[in-house]
Scaffold this active site. Structure first.
Site, PDB file in Angstrom:
ATOM      1  N   LYS A 143       0.839  -1.215   0.000  1.00  0.00           N
ATOM      2  CA  LYS A 143       0.000   0.000   0.000  1.00  0.00           C
ATOM      3  C   LYS A 143       0.874   1.266   0.000  1.00  0.00           C
ATOM      4  O   LYS A 143       0.597   2.229  -0.714  1.00  0.00           O
ATOM      5  CB  LYS A 143      -0.918  -0.034   1.228  1.00  0.00           C
TER       6      LYS A 143
HETATM    7  P1  NAP Z   1     -11.747  10.627   6.824  1.00  0.00           P
HETATM    8  O1  NAP Z   1     -12.958  10.823   6.014  1.00  0.00           O
HETATM    9  O2  NAP Z   1     -11.008  11.817   7.322  1.00  0.00           O
HETATM   10  O3  NAP Z   1     -12.102   9.692   8.062  1.00  0.00           O
HETATM   11  C1  NAP Z   1     -11.234   9.531   9.144  1.00  0.00           C
HETATM   12  C2  NAP Z   1     -11.960   8.822  10.250  1.00  0.00           C
HETATM   13  O4  NAP Z   1     -11.094   8.656  11.364  1.00  0.00           O
HETATM   14  C3  NAP Z   1     -13.186   9.579  10.762  1.00  0.00           C
HETATM   15  O5  NAP Z   1     -14.163   8.612  11.062  1.00  0.00           O
HETATM   16  C4  NAP Z   1     -12.650  10.242  12.020  1.00  0.00           C
HETATM   17  O6  NAP Z   1     -13.640  10.531  12.973  1.00  0.00           O
HETATM   18  C5  NAP Z   1     -11.762   9.142  12.531  1.00  0.00           C
HETATM   19  N1  NAP Z   1     -10.768   9.566  13.509  1.00  0.00           N
HETATM   20  C6  NAP Z   1      -9.697  10.360  13.318  1.00  0.00           C
HETATM   21  N2  NAP Z   1      -8.990  10.472  14.458  1.00  0.00           N
HETATM   22  C7  NAP Z   1      -9.641   9.746  15.390  1.00  0.00           C
HETATM   23  C8  NAP Z   1      -9.397   9.477  16.761  1.00  0.00           C
HETATM   24  N3  NAP Z   1      -8.324   9.961  17.396  1.00  0.00           N
HETATM   25  N4  NAP Z   1     -10.273   8.700  17.414  1.00  0.00           N
HETATM   26  C9  NAP Z   1     -11.358   8.209  16.787  1.00  0.00           C
HETATM   27  N5  NAP Z   1     -11.649   8.412  15.483  1.00  0.00           N
HETATM   28  C10 NAP Z   1     -10.773   9.178  14.793  1.00  0.00           C
HETATM   29  O7  NAP Z   1     -10.649   9.761   6.035  1.00  0.00           O
HETATM   30  P2  NAP Z   1     -10.809   8.653   4.908  1.00  0.00           P
HETATM   31  O8  NAP Z   1     -10.445   9.282   3.611  1.00  0.00           O
HETATM   32  O9  NAP Z   1     -12.074   7.922   5.066  1.00  0.00           O
HETATM   33  O10 NAP Z   1      -9.567   7.730   5.292  1.00  0.00           O
HETATM   34  C11 NAP Z   1      -9.643   6.730   6.303  1.00  0.00           C
HETATM   35  C12 NAP Z   1      -8.389   5.873   6.169  1.00  0.00           C
HETATM   36  O11 NAP Z   1      -8.386   5.265   4.876  1.00  0.00           O
HETATM   37  C13 NAP Z   1      -7.078   6.660   6.270  1.00  0.00           C
HETATM   38  O12 NAP Z   1      -6.109   5.878   6.900  1.00  0.00           O
HETATM   39  C14 NAP Z   1      -6.698   6.877   4.804  1.00  0.00           C
HETATM   40  O13 NAP Z   1      -5.304   7.043   4.643  1.00  0.00           O
HETATM   41  C15 NAP Z   1      -7.191   5.582   4.192  1.00  0.00           C
HETATM   42  N6  NAP Z   1      -7.517   5.639   2.762  1.00  0.00           N
HETATM   43  C16 NAP Z   1      -8.185   6.721   2.252  1.00  0.00           C
HETATM   44  C17 NAP Z   1      -8.487   6.739   0.908  1.00  0.00           C
HETATM   45  C18 NAP Z   1      -9.206   7.899   0.263  1.00  0.00           C
HETATM   46  O14 NAP Z   1      -9.093   8.026  -0.966  1.00  0.00           O
HETATM   47  N7  NAP Z   1      -9.950   8.725   0.975  1.00  0.00           N
HETATM   48  C19 NAP Z   1      -8.127   5.643   0.087  1.00  0.00           C
HETATM   49  C20 NAP Z   1      -7.494   4.552   0.654  1.00  0.00           C
HETATM   50  C21 NAP Z   1      -7.192   4.553   2.001  1.00  0.00           C
HETATM   51  P3  NAP Z   1     -14.417  11.956  12.942  1.00  0.00           P
HETATM   52  O15 NAP Z   1     -15.477  11.792  11.901  1.00  0.00           O
HETATM   53  O16 NAP Z   1     -14.950  12.109  14.314  1.00  0.00           O
HETATM   54  O17 NAP Z   1     -13.403  12.988  12.599  1.00  0.00           O
END
Ligand code: NAP
Length: 297
Positions: free
Chosen positions: A174
């Site tokens: 990844k």
């Molecule tokens: P996102 O929309 O910012 O979601 C992040 C999540 O983490 C939210 O539910 C947030 O809660 C939670 N969070 C953050 N800090 C926290 C803490 N200290 N305690 C509890 N909950 C916490 O991000 P995303 O794009 O879905 O990405 C999620 C993961 O997937 C990341 O690791 C990212 O690198 C990976 N990813 C993302 C993509 C993409 O294209 N977006 C693709 C592949 C992989 P709140 O809602 O309360 O803030």
């Protein structure tokens, strides 16, 4: 075990919400928890049960799926879930975390008798919503029948990298893939910045490379977001890209390779976030090319 599972999704951000929705649509019983409950609530309309705490979410789980910001958040949330975790439960860990974090999470899984799957995903908001992610997975053969229906619900394909989640083989793949994604995003932003600075119409660049080996769908997508002002809602936010860029730089340092482009890319994401673009799509790293007046760029 039947194909209809009870799946707990911890984290319903961009990716987790889409994954929870597709799990419910595939007929699984889904319990979801999110730190900010309002982001989980809309899933109730799809039959997802919204839990008030991580422990409530995981109580009857066959499979726990974590999709949080980073490794530290996963550890924090899994510690809160710990009292209700049953030994033998499969844990699909899809958050993009660093190599050290995967080791820590695998140790947590061992302590609690969980079958640990290192299972990051490739693909962004739209493929997540369409259930078309590419799942990279490593974990024990014995529980694969429990996790395969989960991967099938969220992804188009699963690439197995090994049987030991603790060795982070899937996360290593990844990070390699994301080093390309982030470099391409930053290169696209710099193309636009340089074109602007030199008074070159970006369209003349696109026309010049049209259909040739230098052309690339991803370049068109990411430059389009900037040129058309469609940076929100993000598919992949600047702050998340910054986090991944630092994980890549760290992984390179730990393994003795220089990753100059990744380091410069991390600095661009950090700068764009400091300018106020953190919640926008990572294409907004474009603004990092302009020191004083990002709004006017
Ligand atoms: P996102 O929309 O910012 O979601 C992040 C999540 O983490 C939210 O539910 C947030 O809660 C939670 N969070 C953050 N800090 C926290 C803490 N200290 N305690 C509890 N909950 C916490 O991000 P995303 O794009 O879905 O990405 C999620 C993961 O997937 C990341 O690791 C990212 O690198 C990976 N990813 C993302 C993509 C993409 O294209 N977006 C693709 C592949 C992989 P709140 O809602 O309360 O803030």
């Amino acid at each position: 075990m039947t194909d209809n599972l009870t799946v707990s999704v911890l984290g319903t951000g961009i990716m987790g919400a889409a994954m929870a929705r597709n799990l419910a649509r595939a007929g699984h019983t889904v319990h979801a928890w999110n730190r900010s409950r309002d982001k989980a609530e809309p899933l109730a309309a799809e039959g997802v049960h919204i839990a008030g705490t991580p422990a409530d979410a995981v109580r009857d789980a066959d499979v726990v799926l974590t999709m949080l910001y980073d490794g530290a958040a996963v550890l924090e949330v899994m510690r809160q879930a710990a009292p209700a975790l049953r030994p033998g439960t499969a844990w699909v860990q899809s958050t993009t975390a660093g190599l050290d974090a995967i080791a820590e999470l695998a140790a947590f899984a061992r302590e609690h008798g969980l079958a640990f799957y290192d299972a990051p995903v490739l693909g962004t908001r739209q493929p997540a919503e369409a259930g078309q992610l590419l799942v990279l997975a490593a974990g024990p053969g014995e529980s694969r029948q429990a996790v395969t229906p989960v991967f099938d619900a969220v992804g188009a394909r699963t690439v197995w990298t090994g049987e030991d989640g603790a060795d982070a083989g899937a996360t290593r793949l990844k990070l390699v893939a994301n080093s390309w994604v982030l470099a391409a995003t930053n290169a696209a932003g710099e193309v636009l910045a340089l074109a602007k600075a030199l008074g070159v119409d970006p369209q003349s660049f696109f026309d010049a490379i049209d259909g040739g080996p230098l052309d690339m769908g991803y370049l068109r997508v990411k430059t389009g977001l900037v040129l058309e002002g469609r940076l929100t809602p993000p598919s992949f936010a600047v702050t998340t890209a910054a986090k991944d860029a630092h994980l890549i730089v760290e992984a390179g340092e730990q393994h003795g390779v220089r990753l100059d482009v990744a380091a410069a890319g991390a600095a661009r994401f950090d700068r764009a976030a400091a300018q106020g673009h953190g919640d926008e799509d990572m294409a907004a790293a474009y603004y990092a090319s302009f020191d004083d007046d990002p709004a006017g760029a």
